[in-house]
Design an enzyme around this catalytic site. Sequence first.
Site, PDB file in Angstrom:
ATOM      1  N   ASP A  92       0.103   5.112   0.978  1.00 23.82           N
ATOM      2  CA  ASP A  92       0.000   6.024   2.117  1.00 23.82           C
ATOM      3  C   ASP A  92      -0.050   5.256   3.431  1.00 23.82           C
ATOM      4  OD1 ASP A  92      -0.859   8.862   0.741  1.00 23.82           O
ATOM      5  OD2 ASP A  92      -1.735   7.158  -0.322  1.00 23.82           O
ATOM      6  N   ASP A 135       0.869  -1.164   0.000  1.00 23.53           N
ATOM      7  CA  ASP A 135       0.000   0.000   0.000  1.00 23.53           C
ATOM      8  C   ASP A 135       0.914   1.225   0.000  1.00 23.53           C
ATOM      9  OD1 ASP A 135      -2.396   1.607   0.392  1.00 23.53           O
ATOM     10  OD2 ASP A 135      -1.726   1.811   2.467  1.00 23.53           O
TER      11      ASP A 135
END
Length: 257
Positions: A12, A10
């Site tokens: 952020d 992922d």
Amino acid sequence: MPELAAVLFDLDGTLVDTAPDLGAAANRMRADRGLPAMSPEMLRPVASQGARGLLRIAFNLHPEDPEFAPMRTEFLETYAAHLCERSALFPGMTGTLRMLSERRIAWGIVTNKPAFLTLPLITALQLPVAPDTVVCGDTTARAKPDPLPIIHALSRMGVAAAESLMIGDDPRDMTAGQAAGARCWAAAWGYLEAGDHPQDWGAERIIDRSEALASALFQGDGAPAAAGDLQKGRRQDQHTTEPLQQRRHLPRQPPGR
């Protein structure tokens, strides 16, 4: 145990600490309305949720509110204008990416962030190793927690799901990864709100600190196992106590959008 051929991150809150710039965008909007700035400690826990989370905290707005859509547009425009002023890789990630490259393990990014923000951010970060693929929130018809973005990323890299690992700081990362057939680790160093409990996400393993990720991945190569990284409160079977095996012959593919 299947060899490890690819690691998906992922963006952020997992690979990159973008909370300073996301929070600054919310505070710029507050300043424009004569409102005082909110502390980073108030905004940081929702940074992984993007505009939805930040508008909720900064303006008490929710997607069903009529003001939400124009405020979301304003937020994204404000954030885009100051995209990478203070964002940076989390500690230890530079070394982790280099170790993946040295071991010829593919890596990619699967994010719900739209491409018009993701791709310039990746360019501005000047990553030490280019990703093999980047799947943005608008690359596929559905975003996480749907498994489609992860399936798409693995297809681009030519990697079987059983030979892949998804790492993220949100339950939707675990849901998407598991539905795609990937192994899943929770990034507990990410943006967690009060009441978030990674041990309830169904992750195979929880990593407490970003600096410990490389040791967790590569302890079988002579690096020490990181203390405190095993998932709390779950049975420690071979999947949570043994290092992942690495595939060293995977051909590298050019990154896509």
